[in-house]
Design a protein around this motif. Structure first.
Motif, PDB file in Angstrom:
ATOM      1  N   PHE A 221       0.163  21.853   8.678  1.00 46.87           N
ATOM      2  CA  PHE A 221      -0.907  22.224   7.758  1.00 46.87           C
ATOM      3  C   PHE A 221      -2.286  22.053   8.390  1.00 46.87           C
ATOM      4  N   MET A 222      -2.431  21.116   9.317  1.00 41.94           N
ATOM      5  CA  MET A 222      -3.715  20.971   9.998  1.00 41.94           C
ATOM      6  C   MET A 222      -4.098  22.257  10.723  1.00 41.94           C
ATOM      7  N   GLU A 223      -3.108  22.982  11.181  1.00 42.29           N
ATOM      8  CA  GLU A 223      -3.376  24.243  11.887  1.00 42.29           C
ATOM      9  C   GLU A 223      -3.424  25.432  10.942  1.00 42.29           C
ATOM     10  N   ALA A 224      -2.758  25.314   9.773  1.00 42.53           N
ATOM     11  CA  ALA A 224      -2.594  26.479   8.901  1.00 42.53           C
ATOM     12  C   ALA A 224      -3.854  26.851   8.131  1.00 42.53           C
ATOM     13  N   GLY A 225      -4.729  25.887   7.817  1.00 36.74           N
ATOM     14  CA  GLY A 225      -5.928  26.184   7.036  1.00 36.74           C
ATOM     15  C   GLY A 225      -5.621  26.695   5.648  1.00 36.74           C
ATOM     16  N   PRO A 226      -4.883  25.939   4.813  1.00 36.75           N
ATOM     17  CA  PRO A 226      -4.517  26.414   3.472  1.00 36.75           C
ATOM     18  C   PRO A 226      -5.724  26.536   2.557  1.00 36.75           C
ATOM     19  N   ARG A 227      -5.622  27.387   1.544  1.00 36.94           N
ATOM     20  CA  ARG A 227      -6.710  27.551   0.582  1.00 36.94           C
ATOM     21  C   ARG A 227      -6.888  26.284  -0.248  1.00 36.94           C
ATOM     22  N   ARG A 228      -5.779  25.766  -0.789  1.00 37.65           N
ATOM     23  CA  ARG A 228      -5.831  24.495  -1.514  1.00 37.65           C
ATOM     24  C   ARG A 228      -5.720  23.337  -0.525  1.00 37.65           C
ATOM     25  N   SER A 229      -6.163  22.170  -0.952  1.00 37.43           N
ATOM     26  CA  SER A 229      -5.984  20.975  -0.135  1.00 37.43           C
ATOM     27  C   SER A 229      -4.546  20.481  -0.260  1.00 37.43           C
ATOM     28  N   VAL A 230      -4.099  19.775   0.767  1.00 43.16           N
ATOM     29  CA  VAL A 230      -2.752  19.222   0.778  1.00 43.16           C
ATOM     30  C   VAL A 230      -2.853  17.740   1.114  1.00 43.16           C
ATOM     31  N   MET A 231      -2.295  16.897   0.239  1.00 46.45           N
ATOM     32  CA  MET A 231      -2.328  15.451   0.447  1.00 46.45           C
ATOM     33  C   MET A 231      -0.932  14.982   0.855  1.00 46.45           C
TER      34      MET A 231
ATOM     35  N   LEU B  63      -1.886  20.089  -3.380  1.00 43.71           N
ATOM     36  CA  LEU B  63      -0.454  19.911  -3.275  1.00 43.71           C
ATOM     37  C   LEU B  63      -0.238  18.507  -2.711  1.00 43.71           C
ATOM     38  N   VAL B  64       0.809  17.827  -3.150  1.00 36.99           N
ATOM     39  CA  VAL B  64       1.069  16.472  -2.666  1.00 36.99           C
ATOM     40  C   VAL B  64       2.468  16.400  -2.076  1.00 36.99           C
ATOM     41  N   PHE B  65       2.545  16.074  -0.776  1.00 42.99           N
ATOM     42  CA  PHE B  65       3.823  15.779  -0.126  1.00 42.99           C
ATOM     43  C   PHE B  65       4.054  14.278  -0.202  1.00 42.99           C
ATOM     44  N   THR B  66       5.270  13.880  -0.587  1.00 44.55           N
ATOM     45  CA  THR B  66       5.586  12.458  -0.663  1.00 44.55           C
ATOM     46  C   THR B  66       6.873  12.149   0.092  1.00 44.55           C
ATOM     47  N   ALA B  67       6.923  10.931   0.619  1.00 38.87           N
ATOM     48  CA  ALA B  67       8.143  10.338   1.164  1.00 38.87           C
ATOM     49  C   ALA B  67       7.943   8.829   1.092  1.00 38.87           C
ATOM     50  N   HIS B  68       8.973   8.084   0.772  1.00 39.08           N
ATOM     51  CA  HIS B  68       8.788   6.630   0.647  1.00 39.08           C
ATOM     52  C   HIS B  68       9.112   5.940   1.966  1.00 39.08           C
ATOM     53  N   HIS B  69       8.242   4.985   2.341  1.00 42.02           N
ATOM     54  CA  HIS B  69       8.452   4.268   3.597  1.00 42.02           C
ATOM     55  C   HIS B  69       9.152   2.934   3.396  1.00 42.02           C
TER      56      HIS B  69
ATOM     57  N   PRO C 290       0.789  -1.237   0.000  1.00 43.60           N
ATOM     58  CA  PRO C 290       0.000   0.000   0.000  1.00 43.60           C
ATOM     59  C   PRO C 290       0.820   1.285   0.000  1.00 43.60           C
ATOM     60  N   ASN C 291       0.354   2.283  -0.752  1.00 46.48           N
ATOM     61  CA  ASN C 291       0.647   3.672  -0.423  1.00 46.48           C
ATOM     62  C   ASN C 291      -0.298   4.070   0.706  1.00 46.48           C
ATOM     63  N   VAL C 292       0.080   5.080   1.477  1.00 44.85           N
ATOM     64  CA  VAL C 292      -0.751   5.550   2.583  1.00 44.85           C
ATOM     65  C   VAL C 292      -0.956   7.049   2.397  1.00 44.85           C
ATOM     66  N   ALA C 293      -2.205   7.502   2.363  1.00 51.07           N
ATOM     67  CA  ALA C 293      -2.464   8.891   2.001  1.00 51.07           C
ATOM     68  C   ALA C 293      -3.557   9.507   2.855  1.00 51.07           C
ATOM     69  N   GLY C 294      -3.291  10.719   3.338  1.00 47.80           N
ATOM     70  CA  GLY C 294      -4.271  11.504   4.081  1.00 47.80           C
ATOM     71  C   GLY C 294      -4.282  12.937   3.592  1.00 47.80           C
ATOM     72  N   VAL C 295      -5.381  13.644   3.842  1.00 48.94           N
ATOM     73  CA  VAL C 295      -5.605  14.962   3.249  1.00 48.94           C
ATOM     74  C   VAL C 295      -5.922  16.002   4.307  1.00 48.94           C
ATOM     75  N   VAL C 296      -5.329  17.174   4.165  1.00 56.04           N
ATOM     76  CA  VAL C 296      -5.764  18.380   4.861  1.00 56.04           C
ATOM     77  C   VAL C 296      -6.646  19.139   3.878  1.00 56.04           C
ATOM     78  N   ARG C 297      -7.925  19.265   4.192  1.00 57.19           N
ATOM     79  CA  ARG C 297      -8.885  19.852   3.260  1.00 57.19           C
ATOM     80  C   ARG C 297      -8.699  21.363   3.172  1.00 57.19           C
ATOM     81  N   GLY C 298      -8.667  21.885   1.947  1.00 52.65           N
ATOM     82  CA  GLY C 298      -8.511  23.315   1.733  1.00 52.65           C
ATOM     83  C   GLY C 298      -9.729  24.109   2.169  1.00 52.65           C
ATOM     84  N   THR C 299      -9.528  25.382   2.419  1.00 51.02           N
ATOM     85  CA  THR C 299     -10.592  26.237   2.957  1.00 51.02           C
ATOM     86  C   THR C 299     -11.267  27.103   1.896  1.00 51.02           C
TER      87      THR C 299
END
Length: 612
Positions: free
Chosen positions: A424-434, A383-389, A365-374
């Motif tokens: 980002f959970m605290e920042a409340g970005p306009r776009r969503s961040v995954m 925006l997508v942040f990635t790092a390989h586990h 699996p890839n594992v993915a969660g989202v901070v929803r944009g405002t």
């Protein structure tokens, strides 16, 4: 690829997370003063780059209990910690607000868990990877990220195809007018098949020289000239064409572009309907000895983006015989391929091969969660942040330590993006961040590649990628580094933000190595999505007492890649806070980022977004 240490504030390990036999090292570094302040920009050695050690096996017996994810109250509460001052972080102004959620104590805790022995090296499809995935899922749920998968799951399944050649049963013959080449596997040739067929037979296929095999519309360059190459084996030169026109170097000059990557050559062979491809190795064009890739075809490998009957590398000694039959030499082949009017040439040689391959399929699996944009108008852009586990698992044939812990490569990277997610959970970005922790990077960027191929949202809603792989681990530097800053407008934003903190923006220290094309950001770039790759700076504030690059290479893809006493995570904390500010600006900007004019990924961008 690389981790780093904390300092006076010692994170408390939750019950059930007592450090295992590697953890005493992290405990030592927590008691030590904040050490060595600086780091070096590694030219991305590892990841998809050159081959890793043989594919791992699961250890004979590993602890069956999965890691327990700490409750929120058990995690270090960054707000209650003594935060570093701007002077301590080497910046001209404070990195406050949501950025304070990025703290080295929490990063170290996650890194320690993910690189523990119980994770068994996190090889794809193993119980060790499953434990790491459960931990990452728990951390995403604990901070409130929205699941990106179907039915409320954080998991995005990835099918892996594992190929292993039967060395004894397989053979390769390349015969010319004066007889066959003197091929010796692992000495001057290595070959394999990615056709996913148990047995492949190639009978006297023509060997056609295609130069560098480049088709670059931005330079009006085409090595193929629309010739029919179906049924042939294509002979490619490594690297880009060395061309200067009107005083200007094409293809980046000394900077290796994607056209110079050997993976690009294989993709071109498939696109042309060829049976296969052979890449010519020279030290000058590869920047490493043949021994680095000489056993590539003899090892277990993951399927990539091409299905071809025969793939191979051949060294210059055997290529010289092919060149002689063409009335030239190896330098002459490079000269021929640097002519804009070059077209494919039948070498007069014929290729026969029989390749036996075991083909296994598994899921990881890839594992993915989202901070929803405002912003209602921008929230469906991501925006997508990635790092390989994933890492290299276990090698039972080794004496002593058999586990490839992968602390720097890339437990530290996963810990890093989890920390950025909290900000980002605290920042409340306009776009969503995954935030996506991807699998099978070490096998060829497979997890990120399949994420981009089948994302959980429409692909044209993905507007930028920020990748973290082996970030800073040795302390503070005067520079903050990212690979790709000269390729797209993300680099402009990065440079402006870094400079605003009195720091020096830095790019790739070894552009000829093609570092941008060797980690997960490449999967996004190939689809046209602008990407940036955080790296470790190299202008250290204090003398480390050792060469940072040598130290990284010493532990790269070795069982010794563990949390070490010389780690100082103050540097990664600072770099991530700056990287977060860069991404926040992009998330809140009216315009999407885009590739710089003339970049090799510009046409893919225009195709994906309709030229917007």
């Amino acid at each position: 690829m690389h981790p780093s240490p904390t300092n006076p504030e010692s994170p408390t390990f939750p019950a059930g997370h007592a450090p295992d036999r590697r953890a005493p090292r992290s405990a030592l570094l927590l008691r030590s003063p904040l050490l060595l302040l600086a780091l070096l920009l590694l030219p991305v050695w590892g990841c998809e780059g050159e081959p890793a050690p043989d594919a791992p096996a699961e250890p004979a017996a590993v602890e069956a209990v999965p890691p327990r994810v700490p409750d929120a109250e058990e995690l270090p509460e960054t707000r209650t910690m003594d935060g570093p001052t701007a002077e301590e972080l080497g910046v001209a102004g404070p990195l406050e607000g949501p950025a304070e959620r990025i703290h080295r104590a929490r990063i170290l805790l996650d890194t320690d868990v993910l690189s523990a022995d119980s994770m068994a090296g996190r090889a794809p499809g193993t119980e060790g990877e499953e434990r790491a995935v459960r931990y990452i899922e728990g951390r995403m749920a604990g901070m409130g990220l929205e699941p990106a998968g179907a039915d409320g799951s954080y998991r995005l399944p990835v099918e892996l195809v594992v190929l292993e050649k039967d060395v004894e049963a397989s053979s390769l013959v390349i015969e010319g007018p004066d007889g066959p080449l003197e091929l010796v596997v692992e000495e001057n040739v290595t070959f394999w098949s990615t056709s996913e067929e148990p047995v492949v037979e190639v009978e006297e296929a023509p060997l056609v020289f295609v130069g560098h095999g480049v088709q670059a519309p931005e330079y009006d360059w085409d090595d193929f000239k629309d010739e029919d190459l179906s049924g042939a084996i294509l002979l490619f030169l490594n690297d880009d064409p060395d061309v200067v026109e009107d005083g200007e170097a094409l293809f980046g000059g000394d900077i290796r572009t994607y056209y110079g990557r050997w993976t690009y050559k294989f993709e071109q062979a498939q696109a042309r309907g060829a049976l296969g491809a052979i890449v010519v190795h020279t030290f000058e064009s590869a920047a490493y000895d043949f021994s680095v890739i000489g056993n590539m075809g003899e090892r277990q490998m993951w399927q990539r983006d091409y299905q071809l009957d025969l793939l191979a590398w051949m060294d210059s000694t055997q290529t010289s015989r092919v060149a002689q039959a063409m009335d030239t030499d190896v330098p002459g082949l490079f000269q021929m391929a640097s002519d804009r009017d070059f077209r494919p040439v039948d070498t007069g040689f014929r290729v026969s091969a029989e390749v036996h391959t075991s083909v296994d399929r598994m899921e990881a699996p890839n594992v993915a969660g989202v901070v929803r944009g405002t912003d209602p108008e921008l929230a469906d852009e991501y925006l997508v942040f990635t790092a390989h586990h994933d890492h290299l698992g276990v090698d039972p044939s080794l004496e002593g330590d058999t586990i490839f812990s992968g602390a720097l490569d890339n437990a530290l990277g996963v810990a890093s993006i989890l920390s950025v997610a909290e900000a980002f959970m605290e920042a409340g970005p306009r776009r969503s961040v995954m935030f996506v922790s991807v699998t099978a990077e070490e096998g060829g960027l497979i997890g990120s590649g399949l994420f981009v191929e089948s994302p959980p949202v429409p692909r044209d809603r993905l507007v930028a990628n920020f990748n973290v792989d082996s970030p800073q681990s040795y302390g503070l530097t005067r520079d903050v580094a990212a690979i790709g800053i000269d390729m797209n407008t993300l680099g402009e934003t990065f440079s402006d933000v870094v400079a605003s903190y009195g720091l020096e923006p830095a790019g790739d220290p070894n552009p000829a190595a093609g570092s941008f094309y060797r980690s997960d950001q490449l999967s996004f770039a190939r689809a046209g999505i602008p990407a940036l790759y955080l790296q470790a700076g190299r202008d250290y504030v204090e003398d480390l007492g050792f060469d940072a690059l040598e130290r990284r290479l010493e532990h790269y893809h070795q069982v010794s890649d563990q949390i070490a006493p010389e780690w100082d995570l103050k540097g990664v904390e600072r770099d991530l806070r700056v990287f977060f500010q860069v991404a926040l600006e992009v998330a809140n900007a009216d315009e999407r980022p885009r590739w710089n004019p003339g970049n090799e990924f510009e046409s893919a961008f225009e195709e994906l977004y309709g030229g917007s």
